[in-house]
Scaffold this motif. Structure first.
Motif, mmCIF file in Angstrom:
data_model
loop_
_atom_site.group_PDB
_atom_site.id
_atom_site.type_symbol
_atom_site.label_atom_id
_atom_site.label_comp_id
_atom_site.label_asym_id
_atom_site.label_seq_id
_atom_site.Cartn_x
_atom_site.Cartn_y
_atom_site.Cartn_z
ATOM 1 N N GLU A 65 28.305 30.729 9.564
ATOM 2 C CA GLU A 65 27.594 31.986 9.326
ATOM 3 C C GLU A 65 26.792 32.378 10.550
ATOM 4 O O GLU A 65 26.357 31.523 11.331
ATOM 5 C CB GLU A 65 26.627 31.834 8.145
ATOM 6 N N MET A 118 22.791 35.827 8.730
ATOM 7 C CA MET A 118 23.235 35.461 7.390
ATOM 8 C C MET A 118 22.531 34.187 6.930
ATOM 9 O O MET A 118 22.111 34.096 5.768
ATOM 10 C CB MET A 118 24.750 35.260 7.352
ATOM 11 N N GLN A 119 22.361 33.234 7.810
ATOM 12 C CA GLN A 119 21.648 32.000 7.463
ATOM 13 C C GLN A 119 20.219 32.315 7.027
ATOM 14 O O GLN A 119 19.721 31.755 6.051
ATOM 15 C CB GLN A 119 21.642 31.027 8.642
#
Length: 131
Positions: free
Chosen positions: A29, A33-34
């Motif tokens: 990711e 996104m993390q």
């Protein structure tokens, strides 16, 4: 909690979540996104004490070594444990004493005598007092 205390609490929960998730397959990711995924975890868990969150994460890992958790799994475990603890506390409370009659037999007898003296026709229809 103050905003600073809340941020510190979320930070400690975030560390615990990352430690547990590190033991599972990690999707490739982007950093954004993390961060979004971690924020989702923190939003779900921020109202729970750190030791309870840590305990639930570890319990999940021990019970499900091949299955990555999501926030819903952990919150469900936390709620179940809280319910079990509440039920244990309720079970430990002393049981209420048996309800005592509101009117004693002696008082009932006196009431029947008064009614029979004041209202003889009504008293004839009333059930007899068992002695």
């Amino acid at each position: 909690m103050t905003p600073q205390q809340c941020a510190e609490h979320r930070g400690r929960i975030g560390v615990e979540v990352r430690i547990i998730l590190n033991g599972y397959w990690q999707p490739d990711e982007s950093p954004e996104m993390q961060k979004a995924v971690l924020a989702h975890w923190l939003d779900a868990l921020e109202d729970w004490p750190l030791d309870q969150v840590r305990g639930a994460l570890i319990a999940w890992q021990m019970d499900n070594p091949n299955r990555r958790p999501n926030p819903g799994h952990i919150v469900q475990m936390l709620k179940k444990r809280r319910g079990e603890q509440y039920a244990q506390k309720l079970a430990a409370l002393p049981k209420p004493a048996e309800a005592q009659p509101v009117v004693t037999e002696e008082a009932r007898q006196r009431n029947l005598e008064v009614v029979s003296q004041l209202f003889p026709t009504i008293a004839k229809r009333m059930p007899e007092v068992k002695e």
